[in-house]
Design an enzyme around this catalytic site. Structure first.
Site, short mmCIF file in Angstrom:
data_model
loop_
_atom_site.label_atom_id
_atom_site.label_comp_id
_atom_site.label_asym_id
_atom_site.label_seq_id
_atom_site.Cartn_x
_atom_site.Cartn_y
_atom_site.Cartn_z
N GLU B 39 78.97 -14.30 -25.85
CA GLU B 39 78.92 -13.00 -25.15
C GLU B 39 80.04 -13.17 -24.11
O GLU B 39 79.74 -14.30 -23.36
CB GLU B 39 77.72 -12.57 -24.49
CG GLU B 39 76.89 -12.31 -25.66
CD GLU B 39 75.08 -12.35 -25.38
OE1 GLU B 39 74.75 -12.80 -24.35
OE2 GLU B 39 74.63 -12.76 -26.43
N GLU B 69 71.96 -13.53 -29.96
CA GLU B 69 72.06 -14.92 -30.06
C GLU B 69 71.67 -15.40 -31.41
O GLU B 69 72.21 -16.61 -31.87
CB GLU B 69 70.98 -15.45 -29.07
CG GLU B 69 71.63 -15.56 -27.42
CD GLU B 69 71.48 -14.19 -26.83
OE1 GLU B 69 70.77 -13.25 -27.42
OE2 GLU B 69 72.03 -13.64 -25.79
N GLN B 92 74.93 -17.71 -23.43
CA GLN B 92 75.15 -17.55 -22.05
C GLN B 92 74.14 -18.43 -21.02
O GLN B 92 74.72 -19.02 -20.28
CB GLN B 92 75.06 -16.09 -21.33
CG GLN B 92 76.34 -15.37 -21.94
CD GLN B 92 76.28 -13.99 -21.29
OE1 GLN B 92 75.49 -13.48 -20.84
NE2 GLN B 92 77.47 -13.26 -21.17
N PHE B 93 73.01 -18.77 -21.53
CA PHE B 93 72.14 -19.44 -20.91
C PHE B 93 71.58 -20.36 -21.84
O PHE B 93 71.04 -19.61 -22.96
CB PHE B 93 71.01 -18.74 -19.92
CG PHE B 93 71.67 -18.26 -18.86
CD1 PHE B 93 71.55 -18.61 -17.54
CD2 PHE B 93 72.52 -17.05 -18.72
CE1 PHE B 93 72.03 -18.28 -16.41
CE2 PHE B 93 72.73 -16.37 -17.66
CZ PHE B 93 72.71 -17.07 -16.50
N ASP B 95 68.57 -21.41 -22.03
CA ASP B 95 67.31 -20.79 -22.31
C ASP B 95 67.34 -19.78 -23.58
O ASP B 95 66.11 -19.74 -24.14
CB ASP B 95 66.80 -19.86 -21.13
CG ASP B 95 67.03 -20.85 -19.64
OD1 ASP B 95 68.19 -20.98 -19.29
OD2 ASP B 95 66.19 -20.81 -18.97
N PHE B 96 68.26 -19.07 -23.59
CA PHE B 96 68.12 -18.06 -24.90
C PHE B 96 68.15 -18.81 -26.27
O PHE B 96 68.31 -18.13 -27.22
CB PHE B 96 69.72 -17.08 -24.71
CG PHE B 96 69.54 -16.51 -23.35
CD1 PHE B 96 68.54 -16.45 -22.37
CD2 PHE B 96 70.59 -15.98 -23.00
CE1 PHE B 96 68.80 -15.53 -21.43
CE2 PHE B 96 70.99 -15.28 -21.87
CZ PHE B 96 69.97 -15.11 -21.08
N HIS B 139 66.15 -18.43 -16.91
CA HIS B 139 67.40 -18.61 -16.67
C HIS B 139 67.78 -20.13 -16.02
O HIS B 139 68.90 -20.27 -15.34
CB HIS B 139 68.09 -17.57 -15.86
CG HIS B 139 68.23 -16.30 -16.62
ND1 HIS B 139 67.39 -15.62 -16.88
CD2 HIS B 139 69.61 -15.70 -17.17
CE1 HIS B 139 67.77 -14.53 -17.48
NE2 HIS B 139 69.13 -14.32 -17.72
#
Ligand SMILES: Cc1ncc(C[n+]2csc(CCOP(=O)(O)OP(=O)(O)O)c2C)c(N)n1
Ligand SMILES: Cc1ncc(C[n+]2csc(CCOP(=O)(O)OP(=O)(O)O)c2C)c(N)n1
Ligand SMILES: [Mg+2]
Ligand SMILES: [Mg+2]
Lengths: 334, 335, 334, 335
Positions: B39, B69, B92-93, B95-96, B139
């Site tokens: 992304e 994702e 992007q993080f 965490d995802f 995040h």
């Protein structure tokens, strides 16, 4: 919404060989399955098996004379139908079920999923049903990126279609105009649940593809020739770089979800109708004979060839040894 | 970026962000089958700026994806197994990774093995991690330890620009999946990186500081906290050895055990929650292989076992601190 | 496919109070946002903030005089628009941003997500964008199961709509006829990506809902009255037990994705047009005056009330203490 | 089902499947806000038969869902936070928690906390696990250890019909999320269960066998392997204490440490892969809190760190065996 793909097919458009290839592939798929069930009953194969009997037309029709070795497929978890149609050697499939080193996994064993044959574009399958919907965009992206005209065909059931990855998959496929043919094997049931109990659709599952601007249609998956022509259009569209197509192919399971399933949740009348009146092999055979394409004898010969091939494959798979325990430590990393 | 010459090798001082960008650039120049996607990684250059300019340089080999994702990682797998591409996706993080968990844990890790070793999985998945600037419970995490339980995935957690560059280049060339965790606070950390090509093998820990009294094993940002603590301790006469495993899988236990055998005292420091963090496995292995070398209990410092608050004020109490490390080492020295 | 919800609205259908409520809510949302940005610039608020300026009409129109306190919402991550319209006290929202114990999280802090106010049906929000799409089916199921006529309204961006959970959500919602109103805040961008770069749609995002048999339409989200009426139909349908509706509401961000975003990926002409000609507050104000609903002075008074309320809220939030470090150990389990 | 009377309390001998069914039935009768859902849990009675007859008994409170694990768990959360329902979802295989990972790890575990403690999460998620009958790499796993790293989720791993019933009833009444892992091989295991109501608290380990020489900590099916091994060892003069933690979160370290202090020798046995399994955290805690009580290294036995082969023949080499346990204990006794 989704249009019904219906048209008269003309056997005269095909060579006799092609027509007999359809027939023999379907027979091979069914015999493979029947013999596997026998092996299960004999205690020679473990795990759960989801028989593909009743849906041979869908796989043979979509693959035979449509796909090349270098086209990719992600097969469904029902039967070995698509793997066989794509040419994976039967001994290797039996080997996977028996866990001998003849199997495609060289002894790790594979059940209804995890056989693979990259040389024939069979890139394996996931145990989490429907996950192939995400993976197939990658193989299709790869072909497109490399500028080849390879097509990816992804098979999945009506139940798998309800999983969340479908959305990501259709969006990517439509967006990047990926060469994917989606074939939803709609046999009306996901284990015990009828599609009407689990799916919210305008009319058909294929309607879900419409909102993405993806061409879509519903076809009788048990009419091998019609299935062939429906897929052919989609494959050609993909090869031309015009993007994905979503085909919902209607069919029905002759047996329960898995071997051992009481299968008592299905109306016996409905099941009887599919078996007697909508069996893909029976109907196609009748048509071949009716239209004078070949004789009973010729078909019997083809059947015998299949029997011989299957017997040899089982023997080869069974004769191969089980691997040693050290096998489990091999091949985790390249 | 400043460039100085150190003996023969020219070195320059750059941020970890730039080191990563250099690694990506060099490897994409080297191998035309590499593709990079995620992304906002294209024109925008990535929300952490780690892919800036790559789209301009490599065109269609760098592309923005929808917010998907799970499909991003699945697609990376699908590209890899055609044998034709070497995908470098970014989330992007980190965490995802939770929304692509099946794809990472079960598919990237197992696809090759479960299909009998017939395919290769040259995927490098980049995952920014860590507590940084009040980003809250979803995040700020450092989810890498979970993947130690995942057969078939390699886990890289660099702590310096030098390591990040050398390890990322190795990861991209590797024919197996690598999860590459980048601590967000480290993006701005500067460090020396030599001019020209170098590679750092996966599975080789780095002794960031030598010492005979106690072994501190730390990862990511905590390597720096540990080094700060080691300086303070040195002033008090305690010489700490600071080991950065650099990869959690493969895990270089030889380097760790050698140090433990020398010092007899162990402290493991990581930013992820203490329970089930990488310290658990490391401590367990030490207690199996070097029990009788220990002179003190094995200590671990991790974040508290609660979700990370969003408050910038509170989040400081999650991050292990120099003081915590110093105090714990002193405790260890009493045995 | 998705029809455009377009019709002349008649202000005479509304009481003056209702019309001024729309106005004041929008102003309150904007002022809240502007002051929060000031607090960020002053270094009093950390984390990233996604301003909701420019989309106030969508939230005020959909919520005010449509939803009750006991209706549920899952807000979007852009601005505090929906939380404010649903009545969450401003001091509590500021408190969350400042991390003081005045916040809804009593000092844990919350940024653009994680404020909650169950007493007003604000059940929180997820940091993984779009996850509310899965969660909302649960709250709606609960209302239906308990036989209430509570409605769940779920807000999400165009970008979030592309995430995989949308499929599971629409399927459940359509299947169980859940009382959900989907409001897709389509501001054309997901961070730097225009919808045309990331979405495969027939024509509109709302088209994705059509295949599920879910009523859907596209509406100008910056026309507060039209937005109100479009949502009203959907809310009433849901209350009657007739299931979900999907509304795609068109709007645009006046500011970048987050404070600090250079916002250079947008055509300045387009942005200018949205700001000058399609600002929901500006246009609504002009209409109120034009149609003689109220005077400039009356609106100025409303504005002043908002200013006072906001100043008091900020003070209250700022005056409240930060929690002690022990706060982080509180409330993990019930 | 056979019923005998043991002193005052009537006990009956039933399978774990029936014990689970009893727990579900009793709790659904008790609390009309309970709802049970998942794939094929209704008329079909669940693919493991653990929900048989519930649809007939409770009607719309038991329903089949589409194949949407991620939505199933998300929906459970959404139901719970309305304060109106007490959801009991089932995933057909615990392995599939990977496709609902964000929902389980981040949402069930954190929703209450991250929203300031304003909501309750009375969700009991049932997850069948374990190697059973050649089910291969994605239908045989025991993924419970990962969730020890997840703040806010409780982890139940019963090993007997008695424990399963008592813990499941407690889990359903609990106002916090519980992941309830049921080993598939245990469904057919029979054991004594008292007539009438009883509850087993979460967070209380059970000493399944007392002994003074070595502590064996085992979970799920391995409790039985460990008990078999203990019998064999007893014949050889070694008395093993067998501890079943029953819940991995909360983890009853008191019971474990007391035993370790007594025996000085520890073996942890679990079916999940050794690296990053629950044994890692348990060993780490012992090495922190009872180091000087140890007379031997802490040993762990888990599955090899590779995906589980589908072959029925090969899968036996993944499951820890009685022989492995006996041999390892003997090794420990040599210190
Ligand atoms: C993610 C996931 N959920 C559930 C299952 C268990 N499962 C295997 S096959 C099946 C039914 C699939 O139905 P459908 O896709 O219609 O295929 P069919 O069996 O009818 O051919 C289910 C639920 C699974 N393997 N993966
Ligand atoms: C699962 C997940 N992926 C990515 C992100 C990072 N992210 C936050 S907002 C955003 C863009 C969202 O776009 P849209 O839904 O259109 O909402 P908008 O910001 O335009 O209002 C992204 C990618 C996230 N929070 N969660
Ligand atoms: Mg089906
Ligand atoms: Mg947007």
């Amino acid at each position: 919404m989704a249009k019904i793909y219906q048209k008269p097919t003309n056997l005269k458009d095909y060579s006799k060989k092609s027509l007999l290839d359809f027939y023999q592939t379907m027979v091979k798929i069914r015999r493979f399955d029947e013999d596997l069930i026998r092996l299960i009953q004999d205690g020679k194969v473990s795990g759960f098996y989801h028989s593909g009997i009743g849906s041979e037309g869908l796989s043979a029709g979509s693959i035979i004379h449509n796909l090349r070795d270098d086209d990719y497929i992600f097969y469904n978890h029902r039967g070995c139908n698509q793997k066989i149609a794509k040419g994976v050697p039967l001994s290797k499939l039996y080997g996977d079920f028996m866990g001998t080193i003849e199997g495609t996994t060289r002894g790790l064993g594979a059940g209804i999923v995890h056989s693979a044959d990259p040389s024939r574009g069979v890139l394996g399958q996931a145990g989490t049903i429907g996950s192939q919907l995400g993976i197939c965009v990658g193989s299709a992206f790869s072909s497109k990126f490399r500028g080849t005209d390879q097509v990816t065909v992804v098979y999945f059931g009506d139940g798998a279609a309800s999983r969340e990855p479908l959305h990501g998959s259709l969006n990517w496929a439509g967006l990047y105009k990926l060469p994917i043919v989606y074939i939803c094997e709609n046999n009306e049931y996901a284990i015990s649940c009828h599609v009407s109990e689990t799916h919210s659709v305008k009319e058909h599952i294929a309607d879900w593809a419409e909102g993405y601007g993806i061409p879509n249609y519903v076809v009788d998956g048990n009419d091998v020739v019609l299935m062939h022509e429906a897929t052919k259009e989609a494959v050609e569209r993909a090869r031309r770089g015009e993007g994905p197509t979503f085909i919902e192919a209607q069919t029905f399971r002759h047996r329960g979800h898995f071997e051992g399933d009481p299968y008592d949740y299905v109306n016996p009348e409905v099941l009887k109708d599919w078996k007697e009146n909508r069996d893909p092999i029976k109907n196609y055979k009748a048509r071949l004979l009716e239209e004078g394409i070949c004789t009973e004898n010729e078909l019997a010969t083809l059947n015998e060839q299949v029997d011989v091939e299957i017997a040899a494959a089982i023997k080869k798979a069974e004769d191969a040894p089980l691997p040693g325990p050290e096998r489990i430590y091999e091949g985790l990393f390249a | 970026m400043s460039t100085i010459s150190k003996g023969e090798v020219k070195v320059k001082t750059i941020t970890m962000r730039d080191a990563i960008l250099e690694a990506l650039t060099e490897e994409m120049e080297r191998d035309p089958s590499t593709v990079l996607f995620g992304e906002d990684v294209g024109k925008f250059g990535g929300i952490n700026g780690a892919t800036k300019g790559l789209y301009e340089k490599f065109g269609k080999r760098v592309f923005d994806t929808p917010i998907t994702e799970s499909t991003i990682v699945a697609a990376a797998l699908g590209m890899a197994i055609t044998g034709g591409l070497r995908p470098i996706p970014e989330l992007q993080f980190g965490d995802f990774v939770g929304v692509a968990f099946d794809e990472v844990f079960h598919k990237l890790g197992k696809w090759r093995y479960m299909h009998g070793g017939q395919m290769e999985i040259p995927v490098t998945l980049r995952l920014p991690i860590g507590i940084a600037g009040g980003s809250g419970p979803e995040h700020s995490q450092s989810p890498q330890a979970i993947f130690m339980h995942a057969p078939g995935v390699q886990i890289a957690v660099p702590s310096t620009p030098y390591d990040a560059k050398g390890m990322l280049k190795t990861a991209i060339r590797d024919n197996n999946a690598v999860l590459f965790f980048e601590h967000k606070v480290l993006y701005d950390l500067k460090g020396e990186v030599p001019e020209g090509e170098y590679l750092i093998p996966l599975g080789k820990a780095d002794v960031k500081r030598e010492g005979n009294d106690v072994t501190i094993i730390a990862t990511a940002l905590q390597v720096h906290t540990a080094l700060d603590a080691a300086k303070t301790l040195a002033k008090q006469g305690v010489e700490a050895e600071v080991i950065d495993p650099r990869t959690l899988a493969p895990l270089d236990m030889d380097t760790i055990l050698n140090s433990v055998r020398k010092t007899g005292r162990v402290l493991i420091v990581h930013e992820e929650q203490k329970t089930g963090g990488c310290g658990a496995e490391i401590a367990a292995r030490i207690s199996e292989h070097a029990l009788f070398d220990l002179q003190a209990p094995i200590k671990r410092i991790g974040a508290p076992d609660v979700p990370i608050a969003q408050s910038l004020y509170l989040e400081q109490f999650y991050r292990p601190s120099e003081k915590q490390i110093v105090d714990t080492v002193k405790e260890l020295m009493e045995y």
